[in-house]
Write a protein that holds these residues in place. Structure first.
Motif, mmCIF file in Angstrom:
data_model
loop_
_atom_site.group_PDB
_atom_site.id
_atom_site.type_symbol
_atom_site.label_atom_id
_atom_site.label_comp_id
_atom_site.label_asym_id
_atom_site.label_seq_id
_atom_site.Cartn_x
_atom_site.Cartn_y
_atom_site.Cartn_z
ATOM 1 N N THR A 61 40.104 44.327 31.323
ATOM 2 C CA THR A 61 40.776 42.966 31.588
ATOM 3 C C THR A 61 42.330 42.819 31.270
ATOM 4 N N VAL A 62 43.018 42.486 32.421
ATOM 5 C CA VAL A 62 44.570 42.454 32.185
ATOM 6 C C VAL A 62 45.024 40.849 32.659
ATOM 7 N N GLU A 63 46.125 40.672 32.016
ATOM 8 C CA GLU A 63 47.100 39.528 32.332
ATOM 9 C C GLU A 63 47.940 39.895 33.191
ATOM 10 N N PHE A 64 48.478 39.283 34.489
ATOM 11 C CA PHE A 64 49.436 39.525 35.166
ATOM 12 C C PHE A 64 50.691 38.565 34.708
ATOM 13 N N LEU A 65 51.681 39.263 34.128
ATOM 14 C CA LEU A 65 52.970 38.371 33.515
ATOM 15 C C LEU A 65 53.767 38.187 34.480
ATOM 16 N N GLU A 66 53.662 38.575 35.644
ATOM 17 C CA GLU A 66 54.513 38.362 36.669
ATOM 18 C C GLU A 66 53.843 38.613 38.144
ATOM 19 N N PRO A 67 54.177 38.057 39.159
ATOM 20 C CA PRO A 67 53.419 38.015 40.340
ATOM 21 C C PRO A 67 53.246 39.622 40.981
ATOM 22 N N ALA A 68 52.009 39.775 41.530
ATOM 23 C CA ALA A 68 51.708 41.215 41.947
ATOM 24 C C ALA A 68 50.874 41.448 43.074
ATOM 25 N N LEU A 69 51.148 42.513 43.852
ATOM 26 C CA LEU A 69 50.077 42.767 44.848
ATOM 27 C C LEU A 69 49.275 43.628 44.117
ATOM 28 N N LEU A 70 47.893 43.620 44.239
ATOM 29 C CA LEU A 70 47.114 44.847 43.844
ATOM 30 C C LEU A 70 45.955 45.124 44.647
ATOM 31 N N ALA A 71 45.371 46.272 44.410
ATOM 32 C CA ALA A 71 44.174 46.911 44.981
ATOM 33 C C ALA A 71 43.132 47.419 44.071
ATOM 34 N N ILE A 72 41.862 47.387 44.228
ATOM 35 C CA ILE A 72 40.931 48.133 43.383
ATOM 36 C C ILE A 72 40.278 49.244 44.228
ATOM 37 N N THR A 73 40.067 50.277 43.997
ATOM 38 C CA THR A 73 39.106 51.010 44.597
ATOM 39 C C THR A 73 38.361 52.262 43.830
ATOM 40 N N GLY A 74 37.589 53.240 44.342
ATOM 41 C CA GLY A 74 37.079 54.039 43.370
ATOM 42 C C GLY A 74 35.509 53.298 43.333
ATOM 43 N N ALA A 75 35.191 53.652 42.166
ATOM 44 C CA ALA A 75 33.640 53.345 41.915
ATOM 45 C C ALA A 75 33.737 51.726 42.136
ATOM 46 N N GLY A 78 32.710 44.861 40.289
ATOM 47 C CA GLY A 78 33.046 43.520 40.731
ATOM 48 C C GLY A 78 34.253 43.094 39.947
ATOM 49 N N ALA A 79 35.303 42.383 40.753
ATOM 50 C CA ALA A 79 36.604 41.789 40.161
ATOM 51 C C ALA A 79 36.934 40.543 40.467
ATOM 52 N N CYS A 80 37.262 39.782 39.205
ATOM 53 C CA CYS A 80 37.623 38.405 39.388
ATOM 54 C C CYS A 80 38.929 38.204 39.001
ATOM 55 N N LEU A 81 39.747 37.177 39.628
ATOM 56 C CA LEU A 81 40.825 36.675 39.208
ATOM 57 C C LEU A 81 40.723 35.160 38.590
ATOM 58 N N ASP A 82 41.035 35.165 37.252
ATOM 59 C CA ASP A 82 40.564 33.598 36.545
ATOM 60 C C ASP A 82 39.230 33.322 37.107
ATOM 61 N N GLY A 83 38.286 34.138 36.856
ATOM 62 C CA GLY A 83 36.890 33.879 37.297
ATOM 63 C C GLY A 83 36.483 33.719 38.662
ATOM 64 N N SER A 101 39.628 40.543 35.706
ATOM 65 C CA SER A 101 38.510 41.377 34.903
ATOM 66 C C SER A 101 37.634 42.115 35.977
ATOM 67 N N LEU A 102 37.197 43.080 35.294
ATOM 68 C CA LEU A 102 36.342 44.189 36.300
ATOM 69 C C LEU A 102 35.039 44.260 35.320
ATOM 70 N N THR A 103 34.142 44.317 36.336
ATOM 71 C CA THR A 103 32.543 44.313 35.615
ATOM 72 C C THR A 103 32.378 46.026 35.766
ATOM 73 N N VAL A 104 31.112 46.240 35.517
ATOM 74 C CA VAL A 104 30.563 47.614 35.498
ATOM 75 C C VAL A 104 30.195 47.891 36.862
ATOM 76 N N PRO A 105 30.632 48.993 37.321
ATOM 77 C CA PRO A 105 30.360 49.491 38.779
ATOM 78 C C PRO A 105 28.745 49.403 39.084
ATOM 79 N N ARG A 106 28.701 49.454 40.390
ATOM 80 C CA ARG A 106 27.252 49.315 40.559
ATOM 81 C C ARG A 106 26.715 50.828 40.649
ATOM 82 N N PHE A 107 27.685 51.770 41.106
ATOM 83 C CA PHE A 107 27.561 53.087 40.943
ATOM 84 C C PHE A 107 28.817 53.952 40.712
ATOM 85 N N GLY A 108 28.810 55.082 40.310
ATOM 86 C CA GLY A 108 29.982 55.951 40.071
ATOM 87 C C GLY A 108 30.776 55.629 38.880
ATOM 88 N N LEU A 109 31.774 56.329 38.586
ATOM 89 C CA LEU A 109 32.219 56.186 37.262
ATOM 90 C C LEU A 109 33.694 55.539 37.132
#
Length: 289
Positions: A61-75, A78-83, A101-109
């Motif tokens: 779980t991280v807070e962005f202190l400045e605007p940012a463009l992000l991406a999540i890959t790999g395992a 689930g990802a939520c921004l402010d829920g 915030s990132l949840t536990v992945p469905r599969f993978g590490l």
């Protein structure tokens, strides 16, 4: 900048690693799943050597202190921004003050979080990779830590891209070539290596993956001076249970190497859960990896 609120089981920064220091005993390190790391960077337009955050089994779980463009890959976490759920494997805009915030992945590490510009912790020996074997590089992320975002941008974000072919398979196949000590092992051991349905042990991490199955035996007891190791080396300790070296492997070792896994097959192993069936097959001579 981001502020770490929760780090999950393990979250580290990883870039391409420390190349060229093996002769001094420094591991290369780098991402456990390089294709997923590269994809995350492409999606936000980063240079290939920009650092991402590598996350073990979610929980970050991280807070962005400045605007940012992000991406999540790999395992696939689930990802939520402010829920509010956001896309996996796509570019996402995070306004200043929002919490990811990132949840536990469905599969993978291993999952990868990239931000446009890269995470800009102080490099050590030319790399921002956290080395879990030697302790070189930035330490694992911890709650309360503030991580700067840099300017390692290569161009516009990828308009389209494809996710790496991770799946929830519990049976994988990897190509191997004979190692430098292949002939030290009995013919039976050489055959068992490529005919056994090995099981991936829970004794697995960024450094190496232990396989369990029949004992691989030497022709005769022999002592081996410490010699160089490369990624994918399959060492056989006195237990006879093979160990496959992964991204954070040591640069040297004293157990004989019976075979070497093609490096392009290693991300599949790195992302596999304990209990996965692992089959090793001989790579045809003269064919590309």
């Amino acid at each position: 900048m981001i502020r770490v609120l929760a780090s999950g089981p393990l979250a580290t920064t990883q870039d391409l690693g420390r190349w060229g220091w093996g002769h001094l005993g420094v591991p290369r390190s780098g991402p456990a799943d390089p294709p997923s790391h590269h994809l995350a960077n492409r999606l936000v337009g980063n240079a290939i050597h920009a650092a991402t955050v590598e996350v073990l089994r979610g929980g970050l779980t991280v807070e962005f202190l400045e605007p940012a463009l992000l991406a999540i890959t790999g395992a696939p976490v689930g990802a939520c921004l402010d829920g509010v759920p956001v896309a996996f494997g796509a570019t996402v805009w995070a306004p200043a003050g929002t919490v990811l915030s990132l949840t536990v992945p469905r599969f993978g590490l291993w999952s990868y979080l990239a931000a446009r510009g890269g995470f800009d912790l102080e490099p050590q020996l030319g790399s921002r990779s956290a080395d879990t074997l030697s302790g070189i590089g930035p330490p694992p992320l911890a709650p309360g830590q503030v991580v700067p975002i840099g300017d390692l941008v290569a161009g516009p974000p990828a308009a389209t891209d494809s996710l790496i072919g991770l799946s929830d398979r519990r049976d994988i196949e990897m190509r191997v070539s004979p190692g430098p000590r292949h002939e030290w092992f009995t013919r039976q051991a050489q055959e068992l290596l490529v005919t056994t349905a090995w099981t991936l042990s829970a004794d697995t991490n960024r450094i190496a993956a232990r396989l369990t199955g029949p004992e691989l035996t030497l022709v005769e007891p022999r002592q081996l001076p410490t010699e160089g190791l490369q990624i994918g080396s399959i060492q056989v300790p006195p237990s006879g249970q093979p160990i496959v070296h992964l991204a954070n492997h040591p640069p040297t070792g004293g157990y004989p190497v019976i075979a070497v896994v093609d490096e392009s097959d290693l991300p599949m192993l790195a992302q596999s859960l304990p209990g996965t069936v692992v089959r090793l097959v001989r790579r045809a001579p003269g064919r590309p990896a």
